[in-house]
Design a protein around this motif. Sequence first.
Motif, short mmCIF file in Angstrom:
data_model
loop_
_atom_site.label_atom_id
_atom_site.label_comp_id
_atom_site.label_asym_id
_atom_site.label_seq_id
_atom_site.Cartn_x
_atom_site.Cartn_y
_atom_site.Cartn_z
N VAL A 179 0.84 -1.21 0.00
CA VAL A 179 0.00 0.00 0.00
C VAL A 179 0.88 1.26 0.00
O VAL A 179 0.61 2.22 -0.73
N VAL A 180 1.94 1.23 0.80
CA VAL A 180 2.81 2.42 0.91
C VAL A 180 3.54 2.69 -0.41
O VAL A 180 3.78 3.85 -0.77
N LYS A 181 3.83 1.62 -1.15
CA LYS A 181 4.50 1.78 -2.45
C LYS A 181 3.65 2.72 -3.34
O LYS A 181 4.19 3.59 -4.04
N ASP A 182 2.34 2.53 -3.30
CA ASP A 182 1.45 3.35 -4.13
C ASP A 182 1.02 4.65 -3.46
O ASP A 182 0.53 5.57 -4.11
N ASN A 183 1.14 4.69 -2.13
CA ASN A 183 0.71 5.90 -1.38
C ASN A 183 1.76 6.26 -0.33
O ASN A 183 1.53 6.08 0.89
N PRO A 184 2.92 6.74 -0.76
CA PRO A 184 4.04 6.95 0.19
C PRO A 184 3.70 7.89 1.35
O PRO A 184 4.27 7.74 2.43
N LYS A 185 2.75 8.77 1.14
CA LYS A 185 2.41 9.75 2.19
C LYS A 185 1.92 9.07 3.47
O LYS A 185 2.11 9.59 4.57
#
Length: 211
Positions: A96-102
């Motif tokens: 998930v963080v890969k696509d939404n680093p924020k």
Amino acid sequence: MKMKKILLGMAVALTLTACNENKQQVTTATDTAKTVTDVMMSRRSIRAYKDSVINRETLNEILKCGINAPNGQNLQSYEIRVIDSPALIDSITQAVVKDNPKIAERKGFKNIFVNAPCVICIANNTEYDMSQIDCGLLGENIILSAWDKGIGSCCLGSSARWIQDSPSAKPFLDRMAFSKGYQLLYCIALGYPAETPDAKPRRDDMIRYME
Ligand SMILES: Cc1cc2nc3c(=O)[nH]c(=O)nc-3n(C[C@H](O)[C@H](O)[C@H](O)COP(=O)(O)O)c2cc1C
């Protein structure tokens, strides 16, 4: 007056039979109601957890309470996936963080389930118009049963959306293998609390008695 109350309590207790599946102690209706009210009124959403693992026996008891919730036509229109593997929680988080680093920029960020060591993913049957209600009642029973056992929780719409909307998380959604027509609706983070948040104020102006 006191004696009258005691006799009344005894009469109620005697009329209740200990025939339920869990062989719970027989209590008066008043005692039971008080306990449930205490659990409901003291529960808060928990967003900081101890590392301690919730054992599977305890999880099963909580889930059993969940599926004992009222549900439309007893269709039990939900599917449940329990994730208590730290490695799997980390892998989903990384995807998930890969696509939404924020998301990972939040202070103290460890995982996408408010850093909980366990998460329950709940899918609803999109073909049944009452399914979301079934899922909500299922979840509330899970949440209250957990709290009764000293386990904190947080209902999570965001995590479910992130998983649904992240192409990198698709393999994990596939691994959840929900049946055709079922869709991940929300998650419930579970874990032993590492915080004691105050109650958030509630309005009551949306309640009206009709004469
Ligand atoms: C449908 C639903 C979705 C929620 N999604 C989130 C979420 O994504 N993140 C979060 O931190 N809390 C989430 N919550 C928790 C609410 O913020 C919380 O229940 C509310 O602020 C009231 O606080 P309390 O639960 O401590 O009484 C959600 C709750 C519900 C019922």
